[in-house]
Design an enzyme around this catalytic site. Structure first.
Site, short mmCIF file in Angstrom:
data_model
loop_
_atom_site.label_atom_id
_atom_site.label_comp_id
_atom_site.label_asym_id
_atom_site.label_seq_id
_atom_site.Cartn_x
_atom_site.Cartn_y
_atom_site.Cartn_z
N HIS A 48 71.22 23.24 26.70
CA HIS A 48 70.80 22.89 25.34
C HIS A 48 71.07 21.41 25.01
O HIS A 48 71.34 21.07 23.86
CB HIS A 48 71.49 23.81 24.32
CG HIS A 48 72.99 23.74 24.37
ND1 HIS A 48 73.80 24.85 24.26
CD2 HIS A 48 73.84 22.70 24.52
CE1 HIS A 48 75.06 24.48 24.33
NE2 HIS A 48 75.11 23.18 24.49
N HIS A 99 79.12 23.12 18.03
CA HIS A 99 79.78 21.90 18.54
C HIS A 99 80.42 21.09 17.41
O HIS A 99 80.61 19.89 17.54
CB HIS A 99 78.79 21.00 19.26
CG HIS A 99 78.16 21.61 20.47
ND1 HIS A 99 77.23 22.62 20.41
CD2 HIS A 99 78.31 21.34 21.79
CE1 HIS A 99 76.84 22.93 21.64
NE2 HIS A 99 77.48 22.18 22.49
N HIS A 130 78.90 20.59 33.31
CA HIS A 130 78.93 19.25 32.71
C HIS A 130 80.30 18.95 32.14
O HIS A 130 81.04 19.85 31.73
CB HIS A 130 77.83 19.03 31.68
CG HIS A 130 77.77 19.93 30.46
ND1 HIS A 130 77.73 21.30 30.53
CD2 HIS A 130 77.71 19.63 29.14
CE1 HIS A 130 77.63 21.79 29.30
NE2 HIS A 130 77.64 20.80 28.43
N GLU A 178 80.62 26.50 28.72
CA GLU A 178 79.46 27.09 28.03
C GLU A 178 78.82 28.20 28.85
O GLU A 178 78.00 28.98 28.34
CB GLU A 178 78.43 26.00 27.70
CG GLU A 178 78.92 25.04 26.63
CD GLU A 178 77.96 23.91 26.31
OE1 GLU A 178 78.23 23.16 25.36
OE2 GLU A 178 76.94 23.76 27.01
C1 DHB Z 1 75.17 17.20 26.56
C2 DHB Z 1 75.24 18.55 26.92
C3 DHB Z 1 75.65 19.51 25.97
O1 DHB Z 1 75.77 20.83 26.25
C4 DHB Z 1 75.95 19.13 24.67
O2 DHB Z 1 76.26 20.09 23.78
C5 DHB Z 1 75.88 17.78 24.30
C6 DHB Z 1 75.48 16.82 25.25
C7 DHB Z 1 74.71 16.18 27.55
O3 DHB Z 1 74.56 16.46 28.75
O4 DHB Z 1 74.44 15.04 27.14
FE FE Z 2 76.78 21.89 24.58
#
Ligand code: DHB
Ligand code: FE
Length: 289
Positions: A12, A59, A194, A241
């Site tokens: 997302h 978030h 991530h 996540e």
């Molecule tokens: C990114 C990924 C995320 O899940 C998020 O909530 C905010 C930023 C990213 O990869 O930039």
């Molecule tokens: Fe996220």
């Protein structure tokens, strides 16, 4: 009876909203992500789900560190998006289904999930962008009603993968005991690997992401055996996540098959994964026996 007809998982990343606003869908950087939704559009057109249960992580738009429910369920008639500071367009409001929300809340609490019930919720990019990806030409209204389910992935201690799996199973039981004849799709948004901050910022683990994509279909219980610390080591601090995927999959207790599955990395800082799983509901299977 309500039936869960499928489960959809997607990253997302907020910059998806920027790519849509700029019309960048067919540029080499973005094409693999947007093309991953072409078979999903065909499936949605054929199946026409009535409601999406959107399992995601807020978030900081709606909940912040001062008050952070572990699990929360929306019970509003509609859900507004708002500016989170990413510089992406605010999307039109999403219609809710308060009657199904309250049925889910009753059922979850009876099932010993002491969730936070929310009669007002702002929905962030983790809720809005997956729906926009599903229905790129919709607006200002959306073709289905929505219910947000939020899992804390921000403030430790986080719920375990095993607990999120059980939450998903309880959501599945709640939906399949709802007397109205509805077709329901369950979304799990976020991930995969991530890490946005700290010395490992930019960390992506393609091998682990591909393992998750395989196991989420064939053997999801394997994923519930990782501790949160192991998931953070393997998938980065925001890789937790993955919990939203595990909860989504817990809700699919019928015969599950893959409609489409795509991996592309990086999308922004993230291992971008999109999957649609068809679920032949338990009730349909039982009736066929
Ligand atoms: C990114 C990924 C995320 O899940 C998020 O909530 C905010 C930023 C990213 O990869 O930039
Ligand atoms: Fe996220």
């Amino acid at each position: 009876m309500a039936r869960i007809i499928g489960g959809l998982t997607t990253s997302h990343v907020p910059s998806i909203g920027g790519a849509i606003a700029r019309g960048d869908q067919q540029t080499p950087y973005w094409k693999p992500l947007f093309d991953a939704f072409t078979p999903i559009h065909a499936w949605l057109e054929e199946m026409k789900p009535d409601v999406a249960i959107v399992i995601y992580n807020d978030h900081g738009l709606n909940f912040f560190l001062d008050k952070m429910p572990t699990f929360a369920v929306g019970a509003a008639a509609s859900y507004d998006n708002a500016d989170e500071g990413w510089g992406i367009p605010v999307l039109p409001s999403f219609e809710g289904d308060p009657d199904l929300s309250w049925h889910m809340i009753d059922s979850l609490v009876a099932d010993e999930f002491d969730i936070t019930m929310c009669q007002e919720v702002l929905v962030d990019h983790a809720f809005t962008l997956p729906i926009k990806l599903m229905y790129p030409n919709a607006g200002p209204t959306w073709p289905l009603r929505t219910i947000p389910v939020m899992i804390n992935s921000v403030q430790h201690p986080l719920p375990s993968a095993a607990r999120c799996w059980k939450l998903g199973q309880a959501i599945g039981r709640a939906i399949e005991s709802y007397p109205k004849d509805l077709k329901v799709v369950v979304l799990g948004t976020g991930g995969l690997s991530h890490q946005l901050d700290g010395t490992r910022a930019g960390f992506i683990n393609k091998d682990f992401d591909l393992l998750c994509m395989e196991k989420i279909v064939s053997d999801p219980v394997v994923l519930t055996q990782y501790s949160n610390r192991q998931i953070i080591e393997l998938a980065g601090s925001q890789g937790v996540e993955l919990m939203t995927w595990i909860a989504m999959r817990g809700a699919l207790q019928g015969k599950v098959s893959t409609v489409t599955s795509t991996y592309h990395a990086p999308i922004s800082n993230t291992g971008g994964a999109v999957m649609l799983l068809a679920n032949e509901p338990v009730a349909t299977l039982a009736a066929a026996e």
